[in-house]
Every structure is written in structure tokens, then in C-alpha cells.
Design a protein around this motif. Structure first.
Motif, short mmCIF file in Angstrom:
data_model
loop_
_atom_site.label_atom_id
_atom_site.label_comp_id
_atom_site.label_asym_id
_atom_site.label_seq_id
_atom_site.Cartn_x
_atom_site.Cartn_y
_atom_site.Cartn_z
N TRP B 575 0.32 -86.74 -5.95
CA TRP B 575 -0.51 -85.79 -5.22
C TRP B 575 -1.97 -85.96 -5.58
O TRP B 575 -2.84 -86.03 -4.71
CB TRP B 575 -0.05 -84.36 -5.53
CG TRP B 575 -0.86 -83.30 -4.88
CD1 TRP B 575 -2.05 -82.79 -5.31
CD2 TRP B 575 -0.56 -82.59 -3.69
NE1 TRP B 575 -2.52 -81.82 -4.46
CE2 TRP B 575 -1.61 -81.66 -3.46
CE3 TRP B 575 0.50 -82.64 -2.78
CZ2 TRP B 575 -1.62 -80.82 -2.36
CZ3 TRP B 575 0.48 -81.78 -1.69
CH2 TRP B 575 -0.57 -80.89 -1.49
N ASP B 578 -3.50 -89.07 -4.10
CA ASP B 578 -3.67 -89.04 -2.65
C ASP B 578 -4.69 -88.01 -2.21
O ASP B 578 -5.50 -88.26 -1.33
CB ASP B 578 -2.32 -88.74 -2.01
CG ASP B 578 -2.41 -88.72 -0.51
OD1 ASP B 578 -1.75 -87.87 0.12
OD2 ASP B 578 -3.14 -89.56 0.05
N LYS B 579 -4.67 -86.86 -2.81
CA LYS B 579 -5.47 -85.75 -2.31
C LYS B 579 -6.54 -85.29 -3.28
O LYS B 579 -7.27 -84.36 -3.00
CB LYS B 579 -4.55 -84.57 -1.97
CG LYS B 579 -3.53 -84.91 -0.90
CD LYS B 579 -2.67 -83.70 -0.56
CE LYS B 579 -1.49 -84.09 0.31
NZ LYS B 579 -1.87 -84.60 1.63
N ARG B 581 -7.95 -84.17 -7.26
CA ARG B 581 -7.67 -83.06 -8.16
C ARG B 581 -8.51 -81.86 -7.79
O ARG B 581 -9.59 -81.97 -7.23
CB ARG B 581 -8.00 -83.46 -9.60
CG ARG B 581 -7.06 -84.50 -10.17
CD ARG B 581 -7.47 -84.89 -11.60
NE ARG B 581 -6.53 -85.84 -12.15
CZ ARG B 581 -5.46 -85.47 -12.87
NH1 ARG B 581 -5.24 -84.20 -13.14
NH2 ARG B 581 -4.63 -86.38 -13.34
N HIS B 582 -8.00 -80.70 -8.12
CA HIS B 582 -8.81 -79.49 -7.97
C HIS B 582 -9.28 -79.05 -9.35
O HIS B 582 -8.75 -79.48 -10.37
CB HIS B 582 -7.99 -78.37 -7.31
CG HIS B 582 -6.71 -78.06 -8.03
ND1 HIS B 582 -5.50 -78.63 -7.70
CD2 HIS B 582 -6.45 -77.25 -9.08
CE1 HIS B 582 -4.55 -78.19 -8.51
NE2 HIS B 582 -5.11 -77.34 -9.35
N ARG B 606 -14.76 -86.10 -6.19
CA ARG B 606 -14.84 -87.04 -5.09
C ARG B 606 -13.60 -87.91 -5.04
O ARG B 606 -12.98 -88.21 -6.05
CB ARG B 606 -16.09 -87.93 -5.25
CG ARG B 606 -17.39 -87.17 -5.34
CD ARG B 606 -17.67 -86.37 -4.09
NE ARG B 606 -18.06 -87.21 -2.98
CZ ARG B 606 -19.33 -87.40 -2.60
NH1 ARG B 606 -20.31 -86.83 -3.26
NH2 ARG B 606 -19.62 -88.15 -1.57
N LEU B 607 -13.32 -88.34 -3.85
CA LEU B 607 -12.21 -89.25 -3.61
C LEU B 607 -12.77 -90.61 -3.25
O LEU B 607 -13.93 -90.71 -2.87
CB LEU B 607 -11.36 -88.73 -2.46
CG LEU B 607 -10.63 -87.43 -2.73
CD1 LEU B 607 -10.18 -86.79 -1.45
CD2 LEU B 607 -9.44 -87.68 -3.64
N PRO B 608 -11.97 -91.64 -3.32
CA PRO B 608 -12.46 -92.95 -2.89
C PRO B 608 -12.86 -92.90 -1.42
O PRO B 608 -12.11 -92.41 -0.57
CB PRO B 608 -11.25 -93.86 -3.08
CG PRO B 608 -10.37 -93.15 -4.04
CD PRO B 608 -10.60 -91.69 -3.83
N LEU B 621 -6.02 -90.98 6.71
CA LEU B 621 -6.49 -90.09 5.66
C LEU B 621 -5.73 -90.28 4.36
O LEU B 621 -6.23 -90.05 3.29
CB LEU B 621 -6.36 -88.63 6.11
CG LEU B 621 -7.41 -88.23 7.14
CD1 LEU B 621 -6.99 -86.96 7.85
CD2 LEU B 621 -8.74 -88.02 6.46
N GLY B 622 -4.51 -90.71 4.47
CA GLY B 622 -3.68 -90.80 3.27
C GLY B 622 -3.92 -92.06 2.48
O GLY B 622 -4.62 -92.94 2.94
#
Lengths: 241, 622
Positions: B575, B578-579, B581-582, B606-608, B621-622
Motif C-alpha cells: 500500500w 503504491d499510494k 505514506r500518510h 511525495r510520490l514518484p 495511476l497505480g
């Protein structure tokens, strides 16, 4: 109206309002209000995906190759909140000239422009984008988005359309003129009877959103509507100066 | 004027009593009329002599669980070595138990042929337990046409329309409390409902009889982490839920005031706020060094948004039991914003199932402990035997309301008809300006009023005569001379009228008085488990596998672990990859106390970023 930018104005409307919904959406049988909270969250989620996943930065261009629909407002608000520039695709050259990093489209794009990172097909991808944005939608990200949106200076570029560059200040001037001609009235639904994303129609849309009292419905020209729905005359809305 | 007012009140009370006696002298001679059969009910509203009760008193035999067998079976099912059908069709891990009185305590004692004997304390005051059991109003309807929702073998809920339906929206959380048996970070997988799941669960909950007017409580993990939290609130309201609640740590409401406002607009009525003490130190076990400060801000945000607040405290003996009195002090001091508080004596679940016997006995805290501590702290102003009523006694008011509302309503009233051993509460009347307060039972004879309700509903003389009798019963049981300073009969009636929707809402500027519900809700664990309680649970979990008793879900055979493993979305690592961390608040550090502080912080998650590709095509998106 004290807001100097679209971002401040729309944030105010999201926070202070007195209506059952910011938009009215036709579901095939009746008009259903979209509550302010849903519109706000969707705009934030779109913005978070644009920023976190597609890397949209201040000054980047995002193209919208769509007919006018309520998602227009959500997407454009997201783009402006990031300090990016929206560009409606009204003519084929708009896409090539604008060098967008993201394109929202309602049909397949055979030849995406160079440098474009993502094409969002509204039918195929929009719901997934919102779902993904929902996971990104944490209080920290949402709060930072709002804080940064508020910092946009009035002279910052908001949109480019029909060869004209429009700043946040120019948009706000247009909204102020709209409000003079169409004072907000609680309980009223203003019908924007066009599917073309012209400036005038969008001015009415954002004037309603930020004003906090009026609900907006986008409909095809020539339709009949329930009591309380008032069809706007778009010819009476001045262009931006 | 004061003496004239009290003289009038006294006269009214006497007159009401005489009128009641006169009316009943005729009423009780006429055979009872048939009870109404509302559309939402599987049959006519039962008379008091038709309502059933579980076995009460002691010594008594009941059915319980072996704390060791159950864990072995549960783990084997989760591992795929045994089948879930064993729980539905068998009696796995079940052993008989005896509830008895010994050495001034009420105990539960049981023996497993494989694992030996187990014993635990249910009460340190047998007299109080006896009083509470004697005040039990009786069971609600047996559920009907409910097999698609209640299908959990011996853990199946059999009675009642319930009071609060809990729906875990996600097991993700933004804290790292230790121990926690729910948090995705600690269990290693993410279990999160889709919006379709949520809607189906809510639709199912109103699909059988008795069709009940529940509250729904969104929980987790942290429910505000769910992307569907606001939509869930809105949908619950759309299909007719009267009260929508969230069991939350309050962090989101504190950090994002706009979210608090949006939650209220979406339909959230009440925040069930985790609250372990009135100092930062007393909250230290939650690993946020300024957590009490944060909770204070959360309370203000929720109040500003117009929602009710019920702080919830888990009480552990030798850990935070001394906070009980100060916490109630805090509630009284803030009774303009707070109308209820829930104390939850510890239930040893999750990793606490491995607790040693010595630690368990040392930390055990019961409703009887709570009652005596409050009485002690307030110097006897709270009377243990006069003021505490079982949670299930509130059902009396629901029965009356069901009669008075008539047959043409689509939902039954909220009915808290749980087993008398599930908990007890007292009701205070508080002046939020002067802080004067008094237990309601100090001036209102609830016990006799409940008895009067039985007479009214048993005789079933129609709405008009029932209302008249209810008014007489109310006035005759009210002793204005014992009201707190500044309270009058008129103000009390106005207060009740404001509260008749049974919310715990805070006062307005014009209303100086508030009702404060002080509850002790004691969930079971493997040592105190009693199947007679779970089968009449009023706070079930609504899950993808039906509605399951609170205790059967969180402890007992452990349906939580089983259901979550069946329906997990992803392993936690997957998780996060893919999405993203919070933000998680832990590490004994202070946290930001509002949006301004959050906005100043530079950390971004930030995500890649998707790199430009020649033909991006449809977004991935995934």
C-alpha cells in the motif's frame, strides 16, 4: 468582495456559504445538488494527484479539452490552486502551442503533445483519479494546498485562452462585473446554457461558487427548468479587460 | 417568589400523584388493550410481562470461551489451516462458566480440559451488581428475517434492534498507540472499505426487522483517514440514519477546521473522541507529547462546527484510574461544549490477550470500580446505588416513545437493550455557567418512572391517554425541592424538551442547563466472555461478513482478524509503495496544533512522478 485572486475567492466560497449545493447536476431524471463539501474535496483531490503524481508545479500548463461540465470547475480550481495555468482547448492549435504537462480530455488523444506526462480520459480515468486523490487527501496535504493557494499573487497568470493571458486579478475584475450585473441571491440556481467552455460561462460559474449563495447548473441551450432556476444571458457578461 | 414557585411545584407533584392513582384505579381494572404493531416491528410491541430476560443473579451457569483454545483456532483459520465453517456450525473453544459471589466479589470461573482453570472479577460490589441487574428493563424483539446479516454461529446476535452500528471504514491510522490491535501499521495489512462496500453494509442494516433507528458510528483505525468518510456520513443520512457518529482521535478535525465544518454539513452529528486524561502526561502512552493540548483544540473545532462531542476514556487499573474524577471535572467545566463522557474499563484484546495473569488481575477495572471511584471523588454526592442504572434501562424510554409515536412510522426508536452486565451509566444535570450539578436521580425517581412506563405501555390505551399518563408519571416522580440551585421545573421541562431527540447536544446561549450522560461501557475479553451478552449486543459491527457482536468481533473468537484477513486490500508495504505514506504522529514528539502550524512545516509526502513518455495515452495511476 475582498478576495484578490481566484484561489482566495473560491476558498472563501468553500468555507462560507449558505446553499444546499454549489452545483446542480442532472442525473437523467432530476437535478441533484453537489454539496460544497464534495466539490471542495474533489478539487483538492484532483490537485493532489496533479502535484504528487504528475508533478505539476507553479507555472506549468494543464489543458482541458472538454465541453463545459461541472468537472471543469473542479479541475480548473485545482490547477489554479497549484499556481499552474489552465488552458481550454478551443482550437486544435491550442494543444500544440501550450506544451501542457497534463491534458484532461473527453475523447482519446491520438497525438499527445511532447512533454505531456499524462492524459486523463474523463470517461475512463476520472473516477480512478478521484479515488487515488482520496487516499492522498490527508489533513496535512489539504492544509498545505490551501495555504499555498492563498499565497498566489493577483498578478500571477491563471489561464491562457484565445491567445489572451489572464491573470487572477483580471479574472476577479470580471467576476466583480458579473456580480454587479447579477447580484447573488440566496436560493437561486443560475443556469449556464452552453457546453462551450467560454470565458463568460466560466466567469458565471466561479462567481457563483465563490459568492457562496448561488447554485450553478450547466445545461444545453433551449431547455426548460424548474422554478428557481434562472437562465443567464451570457452575452451580457463582459469580457475581461 | 421562590417559596411560591416551590409551593406550586409541590402542589403540582401531589396533584399529579393523586391523578395518577385515580386514573390507575380504573385503568388497572380494565384488561390491557392490544399493543400497537408498528410497521417496523416483527410483531406487536411486547408487554412488560412478555419481554424476556437472560438468566440473572448468581450463582448461575453460562457459556464462555477458553482464552487459549480460541486463539489457537482463530490463528489456524487465518492461516488457512482450519475452515471458518467451524465458527459458524460448531462450538469451537466454548466452555461452560460459573458466575458466583465469593469474598465480596462477583467472579467468573471456568475450566478447560486442555488449558486449566481461569478466573476473573466481574464486580467488586455484589450489591451494586444486584441492583443493576434488578433494573434491567427486558430484552427487545428477537430479530427476524435476518439470516443474511446474522450468521455467526453461537456468536450470532439474536435480540434487539441495537443502539449503535459500528462500521470500520479503514484500519489505517495516523497515530501509533501501543498496544493497538487494529492499526494497519501493526497488523501488516490494509483493510479499507470501498464506497460500494459501505453503502451495501448500510443498506443491509435496515433490511430486516425490527427495523431500527440506529446511530451509525464510523470507526477504524482512524475513520477520517478513509477517503469515503464524508460520503459515508452523507449516505447514512440519506437512507434514514438519525445520528451519524465518528469514533476518532480528533486529529483531522484539529488540523483542518474546514474538514470539521464539512463533516457537519455531510451529516456527522457526534464525535466520539478518544480522551485518556486531562494532562499531556496522562496521554503519554499515545506517544504524542502534547496530545491533551491537541484534544482541547479538537473539541473546540468540533463544537464550532456545531457537532456533539463524547470523550471516551479507556480506564486501566494502576495506569490511569486516578484520571476518572479529573476527567469528569473537565467535562463539567466544559459542559457548554460536551454533553456526555464514556468511560470504558479495560478489555484485554489483541496483543493484550498474551497478558500475564498477574498483570491482568492488577490492571482489571470494572464498572463497579468506576462507580465507587466517582462516588469517592465527589465525596458521596454521587450515590452508587441510587444513581447508576444499567445501560439497558434506557430501553424503557424507547418503549414509551414507540407507543407514543404510533404505528405509522418506518423506524423504531433507538433501543439500548443490552445485557445489564455490559455497563451502567448515570445522568447529571449541569449548569454550564455556574458549574452547579446534581445527579438526575437525586430529584427524579427514575425507578418508579420506569415502573409507571410499564403500566402505561402494558395497558396501551392509545396515544392521547398514554401521553396524559406519561405527563402525570413524569410530574409525580419529580421532586423540585432536591433540584440543584437555580434549576426550576420550567427549566427542567425545557431542558427535556430540547433533549427529547436524545442527542447529547451542548447548550445554546439561552439554555444554561445541560444533561450530561456519564457512561461506563465494559467490553468483554476472553476471561470475562459471556455468550448471553453477545447474543443481545446493541453495538454490533457491520462488516462485509454481516453484523457481528462488538465483543465477538474485537475479542472472543476474534471475527475482526478473520474478516479483515478475508477482505484485506493490500499488505501495508504494498500500500505504501503504491499510494504513499500518510503522516503518522508518534515518537513522543509534539504535533502541530492547527492549520497554520501545518502550513509552515516543509515536509511533503511525495510520490514518484510519472515521467514524460512519447505516447502517454491513458493515465496509469497505480
Amino acid at each position: 468582495m475582498t478576495a484578490a485572486t481566484l484561489n482566495q475567492f473560491l476558498l472563501e466560497g468553500a468555507r462560507e456559504h449558505d446553499r444546499d449545493g454549489v452545483f446542480a447536476d442532472w442525473n437523467g431524471e432530476r437535478w441533484v445538488p453537489m454539496p460544497d463539501w464534495r466539490a471542495d474535496r474533489h478539487a483538492i483531490r484532483i490537485a493532489l494527484v496533479l502535484r504528487e503524481r504528475f508533478g505539476v508545479e507553479p507555472g506549468d500548463t494543464v489543458c482541458l479539452s472538454l465541453e463545459l461540465r461541472l468537472e471543469w470547475a473542479l479541475i480548473e480550481r485545482a490547477v489554479w490552486g497549484l499556481g499552474a495555468i489552465s488552458r481550454p482547448v478551443l482550437a486544435p492549435r491550442d494543444l500544440a502551442e501550450s506544451k501542457p504537462v497534463v491534458v484532461f480530455t473527453q475523447s482519446a488523444l491520438e497525438d499527445p503533445p511532447a512533454g505531456c506526462r499524462a492524459v486523463v480520459d474523463m470517461d475512463a480515468d476520472y473516477d480512478e483519479l478521484l479515488d487515488y486523490g482520496g487516499v492522498l487527501d490527508t489533513p496535512e496535504r489539504a492544509t498545505q494546498f490551501r495555504a499555498r493557494a492563498r499565497q498566489t499573487p493577483p498578478e500571477a497568470l491563471a489561464s491562457i485562452e484565445s491567445g489572451q493571458e489572464l491573470s487572477h486579478a483580471a479574472w476577479m475584475a470580471g467576476i466583480a462585473r458579473f456580480h454587479e450585473q447579477n447580484p447573488p441571491e440566496r436560493g437561486r440556481t443560475q443556469v449556464i446554457a452552453t457546453n462551450r467552455p467560454e470565458r463568460a460561462a466560466r466567469t458565471a460559474l466561479y462567481a457563483g461558487w465563490g459568492g457562496g449563495l448561488v447554485r450553478s447548473a450547466i445545461a444545453a441551450p433551449g431547455g426548460t427548468h424548474p422554478d428557481g432556476f434562472v437562465t443567464l444571458s451570457l452575452e451580457g457578461i463582459n469580457d475581461h479587460g | 417568589m421562590a417559596s411560591l414557585s416551590s409551593s406550586v411545584s409541590h402542589t403540582l407533584r401531589v396533584a399529579a400523584g393523586l391523578a395518577w392513582e385515580a386514573f390507575q384505579s380504573v385503568n388497572t381494572r380494565i384488561p390491557d388493550s392490544p399493543s400497537p404493531h408498528p410497521a417496523w416491528a416483527p410483531g406487536p410491541l411486547p408487554k412488560s410481562y412478555e419481554r424476556t430476560k437472560p438468566p440473572l443473579g448468581w450463582p448461575r451457569e453460562t457459556d464462555s470461551l477458553c482464552p487459549r483454545c480460541v486463539v489457537e483456532v482463530r490463528d489456524a483459520i487465518v492461516a488457512g489451516e482450519r475452515d471458518i465453517s467451524e465458527l459458524v456450525e460448531g462450538s469451537t473453544g466454548e466452555i461452560p462458566a460459573t458466575i458466583l459471589e465469593e469474598n465480596g466479589r462477583v467472579l467468573i470461573r471456568k475450566h478447560c480440559e486442555s488449558h486449566g482453570s481461569f478466573e476473573d472479577t466481574l464486580s467488586i460490589d455484589p450489591k451494586l451488581s444486584e441492583v443493576l441487574e434488578s433494573r434491567f428493563f427486558g430484552r427487545d424483539f428477537k430479530a427476524a428475517d435476518d439470516a443474511h446479516v446474522h450468521r455467526h454461529g453461537t456468536s450470532t446476535i439474536q435480540y434487539g434492534r441495537g443502539a449503535v452500528l459500528t462500521v470500520d471504514l479503514t484500519n489505517r491510522c495516523n497515530m501509533m498507540c501501543n498496544p493497538c490491535f487494529m492499526d494497519a501499521n501493526q497488523v501488516g495489512y490494509v483493510h479499507e472499505l470501498t464506497l460500494e462496500d459501505i453503502k451495501r453494509i448500510l443498506d443491509d442494516s435496515i433490511s430486516f426487522k425490527p427495523r431500527r433507528q440506529l446511530s451509525v458510528q464510523f470507526s477504524g483505525g482512524e475513520p477520517t483517514m478513509s477517503p469515503h468518510f464524508l460520503e459515508a456520513c452523507a449516505y447514512a443520512k440519506e437512507i434514514g440514519y438519525w445520528s451519524v457518529q465518528a469514533a476518532t482521535n480528533g486529529i483531522r478535525f484539529m488540523l483542518e477546521p474546514e474538514f470539521a465544518q464539512q463533516a457537519a454539513e455531510a451529516g456527522l452529528n457526534m464525535v466520539y473522541l478518544q480522551f485518556d486524561g486531562v494532562t499531556n502526561q496522562s496521554n503519554a502512552h499515545r506517544h504524542i507529547s502534547n496530545l491533551f493540548d491537541a484534544k482541547r483544540v479538537a473539541i473546540e473545532r468540533v463544537f464550532e462546527a456545531g457537532m456533539d462531542i463524547t470523550p471516551v476514556t479507556t480506564v486501566v487499573n494502576t495506569v490511569n484510574e486516578e484520571q476518572v474524577g479529573p476527567i469528569l471535572d473537565f467535562m463539567i467545566d466544559n459542559s457548554d461544549m460536551i454533553g456526555a463522557v464514556s468511560f470504558q474499563p479495560v478489555s484485554f484484546t489483541g496483543r493484550d490477550e498474551e497478558i500475564s495473569d498477574d498483570d491482568r488481575h492488577r490492571q482489571r477495572y470494572t464498572v463497579s470500580h468506576l462507580a465507587h471511584e466517582l462516588s469517592r471523588y465527589y465525596g458521596g454526592k454521587i450515590d452508587v446505588y441510587r444513581d447508576f442504572y444499567p445501560l439497558g434501562s434506557l430501553g424503557a424510554f424507547t418503549w414509551l416513545a414507540d407507543h407514543l409515536r404510533g404505528p405509522d412510522v418506518s423506524f423504531g426508536g433507538m433501543n439500548c437493550s443490552c445485557h445489564p452486565n455490559c455497563g451502567a451509566s448515570l445522568i447529571l444535570v449541569v449548569n454550564w455557567q455556574t458549574k452547579a450539578w446534581e445527579p438526575l436521580t437525586a430529584f427524579f425517581d427514575i425507578e418508579r418512572f420506569v415502573s409507571d412506563i410499564n403500566v402505561i405501555t402494558d395497558s396501551a390505551r392509545g396515544v392521547g391517554l398514554s401521553k396524559m399518563q406519561a405527563l402525570m408519571a413524569f410530574v409525580r416522580n419529580l421532586d423540585p425541592s432536591k433540584m440543584p440551585p437555580g434549576m426550576t421545573v420550567a427549566k427542567f421541562l425545557k431542558l427535556l424538551n430540547r433533549k427529547m431527540g436524545a442527542t447529547m447536544s451542548s447548550s445554546t446561549d439561552e439554555d444554561e442547563w445541560n444533561i450530561m450522560w456519564v457512561g461506563g461501557m465494559w467490553f468483554q475479553d476472553l476471561w470475562t466472555y459471556d455468550f448471553r451478552r453477545t447474543e443481545m449486543c446493541v453495538i454490533p459491527y457491520a462488516t462485509q461478513e454481516g453484523e457481528i457482536s462488538f465483543c465477538a468481533y474485537n475479542t472472543g473468537v476474534g471475527w475482526r482478524k478473520i474478516v479483515e484477513n478475508m477482505h484485506m486490500v493490500a499488505k501495508t508495504g504494498e500500500w505504501f509503495k503504491d499510494k504513499g505514506r500518510h503522516q503518522i504522529y508518534a515518537g513522543d514528539r509534539p504535533m502541530a496544533l492547527g492549520p497554520d502550524e501545518v502550513a509552515e512545516e516543509n515536509g511533503e509526502i511525495r510520490l514518484p512522478v510519472i515521467q514524460p513518455i512519447p505516447h502517454p495515452g491513458t493515465v496509469q495511476l497505480g
